[in-house]
Design a protein around this motif. Sequence first.
Motif, mmCIF file in Angstrom:
data_model
loop_
_atom_site.group_PDB
_atom_site.id
_atom_site.type_symbol
_atom_site.label_atom_id
_atom_site.label_comp_id
_atom_site.label_asym_id
_atom_site.label_seq_id
_atom_site.Cartn_x
_atom_site.Cartn_y
_atom_site.Cartn_z
ATOM 1 N N LEU A 282 -8.991 90.862 -3.789
ATOM 2 C CA LEU A 282 -8.631 92.236 -4.142
ATOM 3 C C LEU A 282 -8.515 92.397 -5.648
ATOM 4 N N VAL A 283 -7.878 91.439 -6.280
ATOM 5 C CA VAL A 283 -7.710 91.510 -7.745
ATOM 6 C C VAL A 283 -9.050 91.426 -8.430
ATOM 7 N N LEU A 284 -9.905 90.517 -7.927
ATOM 8 C CA LEU A 284 -11.241 90.376 -8.522
ATOM 9 C C LEU A 284 -12.049 91.671 -8.370
ATOM 10 N N GLY A 285 -11.936 92.305 -7.163
ATOM 11 C CA GLY A 285 -12.667 93.581 -6.962
ATOM 12 C C GLY A 285 -12.180 94.665 -7.898
ATOM 13 N N ALA A 286 -10.857 94.751 -8.045
ATOM 14 C CA ALA A 286 -10.304 95.767 -8.935
ATOM 15 C C ALA A 286 -10.738 95.550 -10.373
ATOM 16 N N LEU A 287 -10.705 94.279 -10.808
ATOM 17 C CA LEU A 287 -11.143 93.960 -12.166
ATOM 18 C C LEU A 287 -12.610 94.309 -12.368
ATOM 19 N N ALA A 288 -13.444 94.002 -11.363
ATOM 20 C CA ALA A 288 -14.880 94.313 -11.494
ATOM 21 C C ALA A 288 -15.101 95.834 -11.595
ATOM 22 N N ALA A 289 -14.360 96.597 -10.770
ATOM 23 C CA ALA A 289 -14.489 98.056 -10.812
ATOM 24 C C ALA A 289 -14.057 98.611 -12.169
ATOM 25 N N GLY A 290 -12.995 98.060 -12.720
ATOM 26 C CA GLY A 290 -12.517 98.521 -14.026
ATOM 27 C C GLY A 290 -13.520 98.235 -15.123
ATOM 28 N N VAL A 291 -14.114 97.027 -15.054
ATOM 29 C CA VAL A 291 -15.109 96.654 -16.078
ATOM 30 C C VAL A 291 -16.312 97.583 -16.000
ATOM 31 N N ILE A 292 -16.736 97.855 -14.747
ATOM 32 C CA ILE A 292 -17.899 98.750 -14.587
ATOM 33 C C ILE A 292 -17.571 100.153 -15.102
ATOM 34 N N ALA A 293 -16.363 100.651 -14.795
ATOM 35 C CA ALA A 293 -15.977 101.975 -15.278
ATOM 36 C C ALA A 293 -15.927 102.027 -16.783
ATOM 37 N N LEU A 294 -15.424 100.959 -17.388
ATOM 38 C CA LEU A 294 -15.353 100.899 -18.851
ATOM 39 C C LEU A 294 -16.750 100.928 -19.457
ATOM 40 N N LEU A 295 -17.635 100.157 -18.841
ATOM 41 C CA LEU A 295 -19.009 100.153 -19.353
ATOM 42 C C LEU A 295 -19.632 101.542 -19.249
ATOM 43 N N LEU A 296 -19.369 102.224 -18.125
ATOM 44 C CA LEU A 296 -19.908 103.569 -17.951
ATOM 45 C C LEU A 296 -19.361 104.536 -19.004
ATOM 46 N N GLN B 63 -28.445 111.361 -15.110
ATOM 47 C CA GLN B 63 -28.839 110.992 -13.749
ATOM 48 C C GLN B 63 -28.559 109.498 -13.474
ATOM 49 N N ARG B 64 -28.881 108.724 -14.506
ATOM 50 C CA ARG B 64 -28.634 107.285 -14.338
ATOM 51 C C ARG B 64 -27.141 106.989 -14.210
ATOM 52 N N VAL B 65 -26.343 107.742 -15.019
ATOM 53 C CA VAL B 65 -24.881 107.554 -14.932
ATOM 54 C C VAL B 65 -24.383 107.946 -13.568
ATOM 55 N N GLN B 66 -24.972 109.069 -13.029
ATOM 56 C CA GLN B 66 -24.568 109.479 -11.680
ATOM 57 C C GLN B 66 -24.950 108.424 -10.658
ATOM 58 N N ALA B 67 -26.151 107.892 -10.868
ATOM 59 C CA ALA B 67 -26.590 106.825 -9.944
ATOM 60 C C ALA B 67 -25.668 105.613 -10.048
ATOM 61 N N LEU B 68 -25.299 105.311 -11.306
ATOM 62 C CA LEU B 68 -24.369 104.186 -11.489
ATOM 63 C C LEU B 68 -23.026 104.489 -10.852
ATOM 64 N N SER B 69 -22.582 105.767 -10.937
ATOM 65 C CA SER B 69 -21.302 106.136 -10.315
ATOM 66 C C SER B 69 -21.363 105.991 -8.804
ATOM 67 N N ASP B 70 -22.531 106.485 -8.272
ATOM 68 C CA ASP B 70 -22.682 106.310 -6.811
ATOM 69 C C ASP B 70 -22.705 104.835 -6.427
ATOM 70 N N GLY B 71 -23.404 104.067 -7.244
ATOM 71 C CA GLY B 71 -23.434 102.609 -6.961
ATOM 72 C C GLY B 71 -22.060 101.975 -7.071
ATOM 73 N N GLN B 72 -21.291 102.496 -8.058
ATOM 74 C CA GLN B 72 -19.929 101.961 -8.210
ATOM 75 C C GLN B 72 -19.088 102.267 -6.991
ATOM 76 N N GLN B 73 -19.262 103.524 -6.453
ATOM 77 C CA GLN B 73 -18.491 103.885 -5.270
ATOM 78 C C GLN B 73 -18.892 103.003 -4.069
ATOM 79 N N HIS B 74 -20.254 102.846 -3.932
ATOM 80 C CA HIS B 74 -20.696 101.949 -2.848
ATOM 81 C C HIS B 74 -20.164 100.520 -3.044
ATOM 82 N N LEU B 75 -20.181 100.112 -4.322
ATOM 83 C CA LEU B 75 -19.669 98.753 -4.599
ATOM 84 C C LEU B 75 -18.179 98.642 -4.322
ATOM 85 N N ALA B 76 -17.416 99.688 -4.642
ATOM 86 C CA ALA B 76 -15.959 99.653 -4.367
ATOM 87 C C ALA B 76 -15.691 99.626 -2.870
ATOM 88 N N GLY B 77 -16.521 100.475 -2.108
ATOM 89 C CA GLY B 77 -16.346 100.425 -0.641
ATOM 90 C C GLY B 77 -16.674 99.059 -0.083
#
Length: 378
Positions: free
Chosen positions: A9-23, A49-63
């Motif tokens: 869980l901690v690793l997933g949260a950290l990965a999501a935060g890093v991805i959000a920061l990069l975005l 569009q790419r950012v939106q795609a990345l956001s969608d990918g981030q959501q899929h990745l978080a799920g």
Amino acid sequence: MILNLSDPLVLGALAAGVIALLLLIVLFATLKAARVAAPLQWQMSQLGQRVQALSDGQQHLAGGLHHVSDAQAKAQAQMMQLMEQRLADVADLMGDALEGSSVRTARSLGDLHARLEAIDKAQANIEKLSGDVLSLQDILSNKQTRGAFGEIQLHDIVARALPSDSFTMQATLSNGKRADCLVHLPKPPGPIAIDAKFPLEPYEALRAATNEGEKAEAQRQMRVAMRHHMRAIAEKYILEGETAEGALMFLPSEAVYAELHANFPDLVREGFALKVWTVSPTTCMATLNTMRAVLKDARMREQAGAIRGELSALCADIDRLGTRVENLDRHFGQAARDVAEIRISAEKAGRRAKRLDNFDFEELAAEPSADPAPVLRG
């Protein structure tokens, strides 16, 4: 606060935060570039569009990460439950094993305690036996006590084999010499003396000899001691007209007796010539049993005269009894005849009484009788 990096869980949260920061960094750079260069508007739309795609990918990745974390949590819970069950089973097995081991240990300790008690008792018996052996060594090391030991052993054997009135311990003879035991046998052969001797020193020297010289010297001492004892017994305890023509030398040790007959046949023959017979505890008991049979036979012969006298008196009593039975038989015969005659007279008297009862003062007819009958008239 300390984060557990091994937790999914901690690793997933950290990965999501890093991805959000990069975005955010990318978005910030895009906006800055849009301000600088308007021609890049199209690129910015593409970037959006790419950012939106990345956001969608981030959501899929978080799920996916959330699903993975749930699955991992369930697997971890199942693993923990399985480990607890295994630990409980191992604890039960360990408890049973420890209980069985404690029972076996307690039983082993009990057996060990019993064996230690048995060893203590055996040790006490050994100590007592060693003390007895030392006492026996002290007794046998002194000639006087050794002689007393032989006399006591001789007394025990004689007392078991013979009646108390058929022997005398420490009997004094007419020459003033005192025999250890005098058995009162009838003549012949007459009373026989038994003297206890214990040549221990020559025998121990013979057993301790390590070479031929020591052995020869010990054998010489043995011959000297045995000859001295045999001749002394022959001179002191064989008295013509008072004792038997022989005497017994009692050796309290079977080992000394066996050594004498095995390796000193000349001494045995010399004893036969002196009419001094050597006996051990075993052979002495056998000899005394033979003497007991002789004593029993002699006592039966002594009582034979009295038995014959009693038989003669018994025969005379039987003859008198026969005579008296004949006299009684004659008396019984006479009494029987008298009773028969009395019966005849009684029958006659009865018949006369019946006639008198029916008589009407008429003359009775005379009846034949040996006695004169009276004549009655009416």
